[in-house]
Design a protein around this motif. Sequence first.
Motif, PDB file in Angstrom:
ATOM      1  N   LEU A  66      36.824  37.924  43.507  1.00  0.00           N
ATOM      2  CA  LEU A  66      35.368  37.773  43.375  1.00  0.00           C
ATOM      3  C   LEU A  66      34.582  38.941  43.954  1.00  0.00           C
ATOM      4  CD1 LEU A  66      34.873  34.026  44.393  1.00  0.00           C
ATOM      5  CD2 LEU A  66      34.780  34.997  42.098  1.00  0.00           C
ATOM      6  N   SER A 226      39.439  27.031  47.266  1.00  0.00           N
ATOM      7  CA  SER A 226      40.804  27.284  47.749  1.00  0.00           C
ATOM      8  C   SER A 226      40.836  28.165  48.997  1.00  0.00           C
ATOM      9  CB  SER A 226      41.626  27.940  46.640  1.00  0.00           C
ATOM     10  OG  SER A 226      40.971  29.112  46.199  1.00  0.00           O
ATOM     11  N   ASN A 396      33.831  46.511  54.202  1.00  0.00           N
ATOM     12  CA  ASN A 396      34.959  46.935  55.035  1.00  0.00           C
ATOM     13  C   ASN A 396      36.175  46.038  54.854  1.00  0.00           C
ATOM     14  OD1 ASN A 396      34.173  49.250  56.282  1.00  0.00           O
ATOM     15  ND2 ASN A 396      33.670  48.345  58.256  1.00  0.00           N
TER      16      ASN A 396
HETATM   17  C1  LIG Z   1      31.878  36.559  46.339  1.00  0.00           C
HETATM   18  C2  LIG Z   1      32.519  37.529  47.284  1.00  0.00           C
HETATM   19  C3  LIG Z   1      32.198  38.875  47.216  1.00  0.00           C
HETATM   20  C4  LIG Z   1      32.788  39.786  48.095  1.00  0.00           C
HETATM   21  N1  LIG Z   1      32.499  41.114  47.970  1.00  0.00           N
HETATM   22  C5  LIG Z   1      33.138  42.009  48.766  1.00  0.00           C
HETATM   23  C6  LIG Z   1      32.941  43.406  48.585  1.00  0.00           C
HETATM   24  O1  LIG Z   1      32.210  43.846  47.711  1.00  0.00           O
HETATM   25  N2  LIG Z   1      33.608  44.253  49.420  1.00  0.00           N
HETATM   26  C7  LIG Z   1      34.452  43.818  50.407  1.00  0.00           C
HETATM   27  O2  LIG Z   1      35.033  44.634  51.132  1.00  0.00           O
HETATM   28  N3  LIG Z   1      34.666  42.490  50.572  1.00  0.00           N
HETATM   29  C8  LIG Z   1      34.044  41.587  49.776  1.00  0.00           C
HETATM   30  N4  LIG Z   1      34.279  40.249  49.951  1.00  0.00           N
HETATM   31  C9  LIG Z   1      35.278  39.833  50.948  1.00  0.00           C
HETATM   32  C10 LIG Z   1      36.675  40.157  50.415  1.00  0.00           C
HETATM   33  O3  LIG Z   1      36.718  39.844  49.049  1.00  0.00           O
HETATM   34  C11 LIG Z   1      37.754  39.369  51.140  1.00  0.00           C
HETATM   35  O4  LIG Z   1      37.601  39.461  52.516  1.00  0.00           O
HETATM   36  C12 LIG Z   1      39.138  39.892  50.804  1.00  0.00           C
HETATM   37  O5  LIG Z   1      39.260  40.055  49.426  1.00  0.00           O
HETATM   38  C13 LIG Z   1      40.191  38.931  51.325  1.00  0.00           C
HETATM   39  O6  LIG Z   1      41.409  39.247  50.737  1.00  0.00           O
HETATM   40  P1  LIG Z   1      42.719  38.471  51.163  1.00  0.00           P
HETATM   41  O7  LIG Z   1      43.805  39.032  50.341  1.00  0.00           O
HETATM   42  O8  LIG Z   1      42.850  38.494  52.628  1.00  0.00           O
HETATM   43  O9  LIG Z   1      42.427  36.938  50.761  1.00  0.00           O
HETATM   44  P2  LIG Z   1      42.086  36.292  49.351  1.00  0.00           P
HETATM   45  O10 LIG Z   1      41.663  37.297  48.377  1.00  0.00           O
HETATM   46  O11 LIG Z   1      41.155  35.163  49.619  1.00  0.00           O
HETATM   47  O12 LIG Z   1      43.483  35.716  48.849  1.00  0.00           O
HETATM   48  C14 LIG Z   1      44.100  34.626  49.478  1.00  0.00           C
HETATM   49  C15 LIG Z   1      45.356  34.262  48.720  1.00  0.00           C
HETATM   50  O13 LIG Z   1      46.089  33.297  49.478  1.00  0.00           O
HETATM   51  C16 LIG Z   1      46.455  32.212  48.658  1.00  0.00           C
HETATM   52  N5  LIG Z   1      46.554  31.021  49.505  1.00  0.00           N
HETATM   53  C17 LIG Z   1      45.602  30.462  50.285  1.00  0.00           C
HETATM   54  N6  LIG Z   1      46.087  29.371  50.904  1.00  0.00           N
HETATM   55  C18 LIG Z   1      47.374  29.241  50.512  1.00  0.00           C
HETATM   56  C19 LIG Z   1      48.401  28.299  50.783  1.00  0.00           C
HETATM   57  N7  LIG Z   1      48.228  27.242  51.584  1.00  0.00           N
HETATM   58  N8  LIG Z   1      49.604  28.462  50.201  1.00  0.00           N
HETATM   59  C20 LIG Z   1      49.838  29.507  49.353  1.00  0.00           C
HETATM   60  N9  LIG Z   1      48.894  30.422  49.049  1.00  0.00           N
HETATM   61  C21 LIG Z   1      47.681  30.291  49.626  1.00  0.00           C
HETATM   62  C22 LIG Z   1      45.356  32.130  47.622  1.00  0.00           C
HETATM   63  O14 LIG Z   1      45.782  31.414  46.475  1.00  0.00           O
HETATM   64  C23 LIG Z   1      45.120  33.623  47.363  1.00  0.00           C
HETATM   65  O15 LIG Z   1      46.083  34.103  46.466  1.00  0.00           O
HETATM   66  C24 LIG Z   1      33.694  39.319  49.081  1.00  0.00           C
HETATM   67  C25 LIG Z   1      34.013  37.965  49.151  1.00  0.00           C
HETATM   68  C26 LIG Z   1      33.444  37.075  48.257  1.00  0.00           C
HETATM   69  C27 LIG Z   1      33.804  35.621  48.347  1.00  0.00           C
END
Ligand SMILES: Cc1cc2nc3c(=O)[nH]c(=O)nc-3n(C[C@H](O)[C@H](O)[C@H](O)COP(=O)(O)OP(=O)(O)OC[C@H]3O[C@@H](n4cnc5c(N)ncnc54)[C@H](O)[C@@H]3O)c2cc1C
Length: 545
Positions: A66, A226, A396
Amino acid sequence: MQQIPFRKRLLRKRIHNARSMNKKKYFDFVIVGQGLAGLAAAYYASEQGTVALVSKENFNISNSYLAQGGIASAISPDDSIKQHYKDTIAVGKNLCNKKAVKILVAEGKNIVREIISLGMKFDRNNTELDISLEGGHSKRRVLHSNGSSTGKELVRFFRSLITKNENITLFGNSFLFRILVRNRDAHGALFYNYKTQKDFRLLTYRTIIATGGLAGIYHKSTNPLSTSGDGIIAAYNAGAEIENIEFIQFHPTALNKKSCPPFLLSEALRGDGALLVDNNGKRIFSNTELTELSPRDELSKAIYQYISAGKNRNVFLSLSQIEKSVIRRKFSYLLNELKKYGIDIITSGIPVAPAAHYTVGGIKTGLFGETNITGLYAIGEAASAGVHGANRLASNSLLECLVFAKRCVKHSRSSSFTTPIKPEPESSLTIEDKNEKIFHKVRNQIAKILWEDVGIIRNAASLIRAKEKLSKLREKYSIPGNEYYLLQIQNLIQLALLLTNGALARKESRGCHIRSDYPNQNKKFERNSSQINKHTRLLKIRRER
Ligand SMILES: Cc1cc2nc3c(=O)[nH]c(=O)nc-3n(C[C@H](O)[C@H](O)[C@H](O)COP(=O)(O)OP(=O)(O)OC[C@H]3O[C@@H](n4cnc5c(N)ncnc54)[C@H](O)[C@@H]3O)c2cc1C
């Protein structure tokens, strides 16, 4: 395939035994989460050994997918990593780990260059990278892709790097339930597969939690449902230290229209000239110190207070100052999405209000994603690596995902274990369909409690009220056993209690933690908060960062 250089031959033998014991279930790395952090970690780890990449949702349901605005990197000639460092520290309000921030900005710049050379396409003006300005940044520093679809494009890019990689096995529809720990060593995790309705174990010496944050458990949130803190609570249950969990960032501009989801209106809009206006189209904060590009905590608080101060007080984001061609080129995603909700962003203002957006704290880690449990790592939004302090500088977090995914894989190659891989026997999960309804009911209750009492502005009275309500729920649902929905209920209640307790203990306002009864920053609280599960009876190790 390059072998992992383990220090002890004995250890190599143990791993071999585990592999041959159950070939299908042993991996060199078990990575939970297919957001940007998990995908990037899988890409780097696949160069070192076998990888299980597990996720409960499809790859297109995550915060990463997203992400709109972009990824911050001091790549333009008039910028510097020093300036990026300064801006990050300033927004973090004296709680950032300076070493971690230095790593983020310096290694981040290299990694952005690396992925560009691997083929990642960021938007350009002719040949030059088109770099945006966002709140809290003193320079244009945000690279974006396909307008406001940066997250989607980054996820697609990393998926393209890992598909057909023989070292990576994907486990979809699989829910992380428990991290397997023995004698302070993590030995993999227990999962439940929704499709086969069976639980299964994956064994490893390197369990990497990349399950994202928890802001989706709030009543109003820009995150998908989620994003529910599963990895954070699983780590807590396993004995990991949870840090600064009270810092939840609220985004100031989410869609505020009845029966529409709080869809995020990216900061990049304000960076390009969008204004915050009232019902009459007048700029709201023109007589204050605030600007449209003030940090998120300050704007969220101000917008929340403005709207709550009386009836019919609305805040709109007006794009009247941005050229139509720029809106169509850079914000086509928003243009199309908001049309679905009956809003033409070119001709009318967009009603906005704050919504829960980002989990600043999480599983405490060192500079390589390592936790206080050997073999357990956390990266991305699930982790608290110290780069955000009391608040996160916009854009960030995608950078953090990449930098710490790479560092974590590097570190985990050389980690050593004290015990052979042999987790405690786990009893199987049961599932009772009748509990599903109860789960959704309790989840909604918790979402409202958090929104109303542990929200943008908290105080002792609201937090104590939240704690009482949550404690009652805990009492009601403390039913022993291994039933899938009941365990989820118990985890959610525990997570909400961690948040509430953290917020109660921090008797000050700092960054995105705002207390009406302690409106100022207090030197006494200039330290990270920490919570650890007493029941796991693990020794607490203080780790130098
Ligand atoms: C609308 C929106 C806009 C944003 N825009 C920006 C931006 O422009 N720039 C920026 O730097 N950041 C932005 N952010 C923040 C950034 O997107 C997130 O901090 C970052 O993408 C997190 O990545 P992640 O891989 O840690 O987690 P996520 O991308 O949330 O992925 C989590 C993964 O874990 C899996 N998971 C969760 N629980 C379980 C479980 N119990 N068992 C198995 N799998 C599980 C999910 O299915 C998913 O695949 C935005 C966030 C949002 C919501």
